[in-house]
Design a protein around this motif. Sequence first.
Motif, PDB file in Angstrom:
ATOM      1  N   LEU A 141      17.101  40.391  19.976  1.00 23.41           N
ATOM      2  CA  LEU A 141      16.565  39.388  19.066  1.00 23.41           C
ATOM      3  C   LEU A 141      15.650  40.033  18.023  1.00 23.41           C
ATOM      4  N   ARG A 142      14.791  40.946  18.459  1.00 25.23           N
ATOM      5  CA  ARG A 142      13.861  41.593  17.531  1.00 25.23           C
ATOM      6  C   ARG A 142      14.606  42.501  16.548  1.00 25.23           C
ATOM      7  N   ASP A 143      15.531  43.306  17.064  1.00 19.48           N
ATOM      8  CA  ASP A 143      16.281  44.207  16.176  1.00 19.48           C
ATOM      9  C   ASP A 143      17.168  43.421  15.222  1.00 19.48           C
ATOM     10  N   SER A 144      17.675  42.288  15.682  1.00 12.23           N
ATOM     11  CA  SER A 144      18.485  41.437  14.810  1.00 12.23           C
ATOM     12  C   SER A 144      17.650  40.901  13.655  1.00 12.23           C
ATOM     13  N   ALA A 145      16.440  40.435  13.968  1.00 11.79           N
ATOM     14  CA  ALA A 145      15.554  39.928  12.919  1.00 11.79           C
ATOM     15  C   ALA A 145      15.217  41.026  11.913  1.00 11.79           C
ATOM     16  N   GLU A 146      14.995  42.236  12.406  1.00 14.12           N
ATOM     17  CA  GLU A 146      14.691  43.348  11.504  1.00 14.12           C
ATOM     18  C   GLU A 146      15.865  43.666  10.595  1.00 14.12           C
ATOM     19  N   LEU A 147      17.092  43.598  11.141  1.00 17.31           N
ATOM     20  CA  LEU A 147      18.269  43.839  10.310  1.00 17.31           C
ATOM     21  C   LEU A 147      18.446  42.739   9.276  1.00 17.31           C
ATOM     22  N   ILE A 148      18.258  41.489   9.686  1.00 20.94           N
ATOM     23  CA  ILE A 148      18.377  40.376   8.742  1.00 20.94           C
ATOM     24  C   ILE A 148      17.385  40.542   7.600  1.00 20.94           C
ATOM     25  N   GLN A 149      16.150  40.912   7.928  1.00 20.66           N
ATOM     26  CA  GLN A 149      15.153  41.087   6.869  1.00 20.66           C
ATOM     27  C   GLN A 149      15.498  42.272   5.974  1.00 20.66           C
ATOM     28  N   ARG A 150      16.017  43.337   6.564  1.00 19.93           N
ATOM     29  CA  ARG A 150      16.380  44.521   5.771  1.00 19.93           C
ATOM     30  C   ARG A 150      17.511  44.191   4.799  1.00 19.93           C
ATOM     31  N   VAL A 151      18.514  43.459   5.266  1.00 22.50           N
ATOM     32  CA  VAL A 151      19.607  43.067   4.381  1.00 22.50           C
ATOM     33  C   VAL A 151      19.088  42.148   3.280  1.00 22.50           C
ATOM     34  N   MET A 152      18.207  41.225   3.643  1.00 23.97           N
ATOM     35  CA  MET A 152      17.646  40.302   2.656  1.00 23.97           C
ATOM     36  C   MET A 152      16.906  41.069   1.560  1.00 23.97           C
ATOM     37  N   GLU A 153      16.141  42.059   1.957  1.00 23.81           N
ATOM     38  CA  GLU A 153      15.366  42.840   1.002  1.00 23.81           C
ATOM     39  C   GLU A 153      16.237  43.767   0.164  1.00 23.81           C
ATOM     40  N   ASP A 154      17.126  44.511   0.846  1.00 30.52           N
ATOM     41  CA  ASP A 154      17.916  45.541   0.167  1.00 30.52           C
ATOM     42  C   ASP A 154      19.051  44.947  -0.674  1.00 30.52           C
TER      43      ASP A 154
END
Length: 275
Positions: free
Chosen positions: A255-268
């Motif tokens: 769940l935590r790593d998924s949230a980090e990936l979602i935020q990274r995609v949103m930003e990048d």
Amino acid sequence: MTHVNVLDPGASPLDYYGFELRRYREAAGLTQRQLGEILNYTGSLVGQIETARKLPTLEFSQRADAALNTGGLLSRLVALVMRSQLPAWFQQVAELQARAIEICSFETHMVHGLLQTKDYARAVLGVLDPTNLDDRVTVRLARQNIFEKEEPPVFWAILSEGALHQEMGGPGTMRDQLAHLLSFEHNPRVNIQVLPFTEGAHAGLQGSFDIYRFAGDPTIVYTEGYGSGHPTANPDTVKDCSLRYDHLQAAALSLRDSAELIQRVMEDRYGEQLA
């Protein structure tokens, strides 16, 4: 066009809602304009809802219930109204979602309807069919009210990483959609995992599916085709898809790593950091 004097409350849930709204309004001695002013809506909108030409929202219903002292009737009816507006083949699925105590979803290429924002849903529903788009979006978003119940279902959603990159409605829409997914990060009843590209071959290659579990009824597996849905309680299918889902959860990011990936995609990819 439906005329108020010939509105048949037995014609549909929408007609019944309009009939009851009009009955309570008239009993209160209010005109459509006066009720609209009390509810902070236009009298024209009140008239359109009374004559089954416009869908009521939950917010409208709650305000009208309070103003007209209906005992919550309109708020109870609005869920039935929204369900009746769904395509016939999907109405059973909406009922399953409303009754389930646990929903497990795997999506290969887009965000599940229960997690979609308004603009994202509009982009999805508008492909090839722009007719009645506002009402269709309203109906789709109304299904999300199951999370507002006193005992909402536990929702496990696994998204393929591709769903984060499949751009629906433009960068702004996607940015808002991914931010919406992140808003559930600390909600224990809505759990979102991402199946990363690096996983390669996985147990969900045959396509998206949902699993609905109930307090006292058999588990249902639901798959969807073009213009058709396929719910089944076949024990072999349920057993196979449950096993597949277990493997997908094991392969997906935490769940935590998924949230980090979602935020990274949103930003990048979509160019704005979450404030």
